[in-house]
Design an enzyme around this catalytic site. Structure first.
Site, mmCIF file in Angstrom:
data_model
loop_
_atom_site.group_PDB
_atom_site.id
_atom_site.type_symbol
_atom_site.label_atom_id
_atom_site.label_comp_id
_atom_site.label_asym_id
_atom_site.label_seq_id
_atom_site.Cartn_x
_atom_site.Cartn_y
_atom_site.Cartn_z
ATOM 1 N N HIS A 214 -5.038 -16.441 -0.251
ATOM 2 C CA HIS A 214 -5.573 -15.350 0.556
ATOM 3 C C HIS A 214 -6.776 -14.641 -0.049
ATOM 4 O O HIS A 214 -7.320 -13.730 0.573
ATOM 5 C CB HIS A 214 -4.488 -14.319 0.868
ATOM 6 C CG HIS A 214 -4.133 -13.443 -0.311
ATOM 7 N ND1 HIS A 214 -3.297 -13.836 -1.311
ATOM 8 C CD2 HIS A 214 -4.515 -12.185 -0.635
ATOM 9 C CE1 HIS A 214 -3.154 -12.874 -2.196
ATOM 10 N NE2 HIS A 214 -3.898 -11.850 -1.820
HETATM 11 C C1 UD1 Z 1 -5.123 -7.004 0.755
HETATM 12 C C2 UD1 Z 1 -5.706 -6.522 -0.569
HETATM 13 C C3 UD1 Z 1 -5.532 -7.584 -1.638
HETATM 14 C C4 UD1 Z 1 -4.089 -8.035 -1.729
HETATM 15 C C5 UD1 Z 1 -3.553 -8.420 -0.363
HETATM 16 C C6 UD1 Z 1 -2.071 -8.676 -0.480
HETATM 17 C C7 UD1 Z 1 -7.646 -5.026 -0.340
HETATM 18 C C8 UD1 Z 1 -9.109 -4.923 -0.475
HETATM 19 N N1 UD1 Z 1 -7.128 -6.251 -0.451
HETATM 20 O O1 UD1 Z 1 -5.883 -8.124 1.160
HETATM 21 O O2 UD1 Z 1 -5.933 -7.067 -2.885
HETATM 22 O O3 UD1 Z 1 -4.025 -9.133 -2.600
HETATM 23 O O4 UD1 Z 1 -3.752 -7.351 0.570
HETATM 24 O O5 UD1 Z 1 -1.575 -9.431 0.560
HETATM 25 O O6 UD1 Z 1 -6.967 -4.057 -0.149
HETATM 26 N N2 UD1 Z 1 -3.831 -9.119 8.708
HETATM 27 C C9 UD1 Z 1 -2.910 -9.367 9.701
HETATM 28 N N3 UD1 Z 1 -1.729 -8.686 9.658
HETATM 29 C C10 UD1 Z 1 -1.438 -7.770 8.709
HETATM 30 C C11 UD1 Z 1 -2.375 -7.517 7.717
HETATM 31 C C12 UD1 Z 1 -3.569 -8.196 7.727
HETATM 32 O O7 UD1 Z 1 -3.137 -10.185 10.577
HETATM 33 O O8 UD1 Z 1 -0.316 -7.199 8.739
HETATM 34 C C13 UD1 Z 1 -5.102 -9.886 8.704
HETATM 35 C C14 UD1 Z 1 -6.218 -9.208 9.493
HETATM 36 O O9 UD1 Z 1 -6.971 -10.220 10.101
HETATM 37 C C15 UD1 Z 1 -7.051 -8.583 8.392
HETATM 38 C C16 UD1 Z 1 -6.871 -9.546 7.236
HETATM 39 O O10 UD1 Z 1 -5.554 -10.039 7.379
HETATM 40 O O11 UD1 Z 1 -8.396 -8.421 8.754
HETATM 41 C C17 UD1 Z 1 -7.063 -8.915 5.891
HETATM 42 O O12 UD1 Z 1 -6.181 -7.809 5.702
HETATM 43 P P1 UD1 Z 1 -6.562 -6.653 4.625
HETATM 44 O O13 UD1 Z 1 -5.434 -5.724 4.446
HETATM 45 O O14 UD1 Z 1 -7.874 -6.048 4.954
HETATM 46 O O15 UD1 Z 1 -6.783 -7.449 3.300
HETATM 47 P P2 UD1 Z 1 -5.901 -8.598 2.654
HETATM 48 O O16 UD1 Z 1 -6.695 -9.847 2.666
HETATM 49 O O17 UD1 Z 1 -4.548 -8.573 3.252
HETATM 50 N N1 UDP Z 2 5.184 -12.690 -1.057
HETATM 51 C C1 UDP Z 2 6.154 -12.764 -0.053
HETATM 52 N N2 UDP Z 2 6.005 -13.649 0.964
HETATM 53 C C2 UDP Z 2 4.954 -14.501 1.042
HETATM 54 C C3 UDP Z 2 3.962 -14.434 0.013
HETATM 55 C C4 UDP Z 2 4.107 -13.501 -1.008
HETATM 56 O O1 UDP Z 2 7.146 -12.051 -0.123
HETATM 57 O O2 UDP Z 2 4.881 -15.295 2.001
HETATM 58 C C5 UDP Z 2 5.339 -11.678 -2.121
HETATM 59 C C6 UDP Z 2 5.239 -12.198 -3.537
HETATM 60 O O3 UDP Z 2 6.471 -12.607 -4.026
HETATM 61 C C7 UDP Z 2 4.712 -11.001 -4.287
HETATM 62 C C8 UDP Z 2 3.882 -10.275 -3.283
HETATM 63 O O4 UDP Z 2 4.248 -10.773 -2.006
HETATM 64 O O5 UDP Z 2 5.787 -10.174 -4.669
HETATM 65 C C9 UDP Z 2 2.426 -10.545 -3.600
HETATM 66 O O6 UDP Z 2 1.646 -10.358 -2.526
HETATM 67 P P1 UDP Z 2 0.230 -11.042 -2.351
HETATM 68 O O7 UDP Z 2 0.172 -12.366 -2.968
HETATM 69 O O8 UDP Z 2 -0.045 -10.931 -0.916
HETATM 70 O O9 UDP Z 2 -0.714 -9.994 -3.083
HETATM 71 P P2 UDP Z 2 -1.368 -9.925 -4.549
HETATM 72 O O10 UDP Z 2 -0.288 -9.895 -5.547
HETATM 73 O O11 UDP Z 2 -2.287 -11.089 -4.675
HETATM 74 O O12 UDP Z 2 -2.153 -8.656 -4.492
#
Ligand code: UD1
Ligand code: UDP
Length: 385
Positions: A214
């Site tokens: 991601h």
């Molecule tokens: C965010 C964090 C990242 C973290 C990740 C964990 C920031 C800048 N980034 O990234 O550090 O590793 O969360 O998972 O805060 N979306 C959905 N449903 C949801 C949430 C998001 O469809 O419930 C999609 C949307 O298209 C959205 C995209 O995911 O535009 C990105 O979501 P966003 O929260 O902006 O950033 P992440 O890539 O999730």
């Molecule tokens: N995780 C989860 N389901 C998934 C992928 C990740 O429960 O399908 C959990 C994972 O075990 C960890 C947390 O989500 O505890 C990490 O989230 P993510 O990788 O989205 O974020 P990051 O740590 O990179 O910020």
């Protein structure tokens, strides 16, 4: 959950600001630790993550209490999302006027909360302070640096964080090495982590690898996505790969060829217990996640991280993690599948023992009474339990 700010309350001394999947995992042990000490507290959910599989399932799996407010900020560009976070959080912080706001990790909700509180002169604590990838192209690195510069209490998960904070001129008296609350959540879930039912439900063979992707640097650009997908497809010729896919990269990765096939299962994100159950039974994990590097270290599962750097080098020196480029992934997967989990030091990271939440809670409870516990007394190294 509601979309409204709850009415003002004198009850909340500590307000936790949570927005994204990894926040929930890190906060649960701290919330539990404070509850055990009888500290009045509440959670504000910013709504940065909102799908049931990105949010609600974590509250259920981790036993987190219902938020007192959900700001429903949703998705957008960094500016759009951060602006909505700033406005929503200012309102809720003014309504509750907590004695302390606790923020977690490095997501946009974390950054916005620390900025709002700094301007309102509300004290803050940052859990997971001091991690640095030294890569300012990562949005998270910007969030980490700003958050640590403004926080009043800083809780570090690994010793390297202490030197990063000192190098940035942060007063060591504010910094406490407490270990990793994310690992507390893992310890709590361990009795529920059974790979077999999840494997059978997903129709996976006995030997399988888990992938998560991601990071913007990997999934946002079509050329990078294609390179990454080709490498994952190559791994799937060696072992069945299951990818619970974060919504961020879904369309671009599919366009680059990441679609289910005989050796590849592309599925929706999994809940916390299901995901870690699957990881526990995996022969290999391929990821760009931060938290998954830490969890695989503790579960002794080989982890190949598709990134040029990591803010969590302790998972390499004390864990099962290796950094790989897409070009090197297939050969690294061959080696990991042949060797199994190996760690250079043979020792686990210090204080990743399932007791970090209570350590944080103890410091916060003392701080609320005007006593800044000596960081040195918190930092006594202890072997893993
Ligand atoms: C965010 C964090 C990242 C973290 C990740 C964990 C920031 C800048 N980034 O990234 O550090 O590793 O969360 O998972 O805060 N979306 C959905 N449903 C949801 C949430 C998001 O469809 O419930 C999609 C949307 O298209 C959205 C995209 O995911 O535009 C990105 O979501 P966003 O929260 O902006 O950033 P992440 O890539 O999730
Ligand atoms: N995780 C989860 N389901 C998934 C992928 C990740 O429960 O399908 C959990 C994972 O075990 C960890 C947390 O989500 O505890 C990490 O989230 P993510 O990788 O989205 O974020 P990051 O740590 O990179 O910020």
């Amino acid at each position: 959950m509601t979309d409204r700010v709850a009415p003002p309350s004198d009850e909340v001394l500590v307000l936790h600001v949570l927005g994204a999947r990894p926040n929930f995992v890190k906060a649960a042990p701290v919330v539990r630790g404070l509850a055990e000490l009888g500290v009045p507290q509440g959670i504000v959910h910013t709504g940065q993550h909102y799908d049931a599989l990105m949010s609600d399932v974590f509250f259920a799996d981790l036993g987190l209490p219902e938020p007192i407010a959900n700001l429903g900020v949703g998705s957008g560009s960094h500016a759009v999302q951060t602006a909505a976070l700033l406005t929503g959080l200012e309102e809720v912080v003014l309504a509750h006027r907590p004695d302390l706001v606790v923020v977690y990790g490095d997501v946009n909700s974390t950054l916005a909360a620390i900025l709002v509180c700094a301007k309102l002169h509300i004290p803050t604590a940052h859990v997971e302070a001091g991690l640095r990838s030294f890569d300012r192209q990562m949005p998270e690195e910007v969030n980490r640096v700003v958050t640590d510069a403004l926080a009043d209490l800083l809780f570090a998960t690994s010793p390297d964080a202490l030197s990063h904070l000192a190098a940035e001129g942060i007063d060591p008296a504010k910094v406490h090495l407490v270990g990793n609350p994310m690992i507390d959540s893992l310890f709590s879930a361990l009795p529920r982590l059974d790979p077999e039912p999840v494997r059978l439900r997903l129709d996976l063979p006995e030997r399988y690898a888990v992938g998560t992707l991601h990071r913007p640097a990997n999934v946002d650009d079509p050329a990078s996505a294609r390179e990454l997908v080709d490498a994952v497809l190559e791994v799937s010729r060696r072992i069945h790969v299951v990818v619970p896919l974060h919504p961020r990269g879904r369309d671009r990765l599919a366009a680059a060829g990441l679609v289910s096939g005989p050796n590849l299962s592309i599925i929706d994100p999994l809940g916390y217990v299901d995901f870690l159950s699957l990881v526990r039974g995996a022969k290999l994990v391929v990821t760009d996640s931060g938290g998954v590097q830490e969890e695989t270290t503790m579960l002794a599962v080989p982890c190949l991280t598709l990134r040029p750097n990591t803010e969590r080098p302790i998972t390499i020196t004390h864990g099962t993690n290796r950094l790989v480029t897409p070009a090197l992934l297939p050969a690294a997967a061959d080696k990991a599948l042949a060797d199994g989990a190996t760690t250079p030091s043979g020792e686990l990271p210090p204080l990743w023992d399932g007791a970090s939440g209570p350590r944080v809670a103890k410091v916060i409870a003392a701080w609320l009474k005007g006593d800044n516990l000596s960081p040195a007394s918190q930092a006594v190294p202890k072997r893993m339990g």
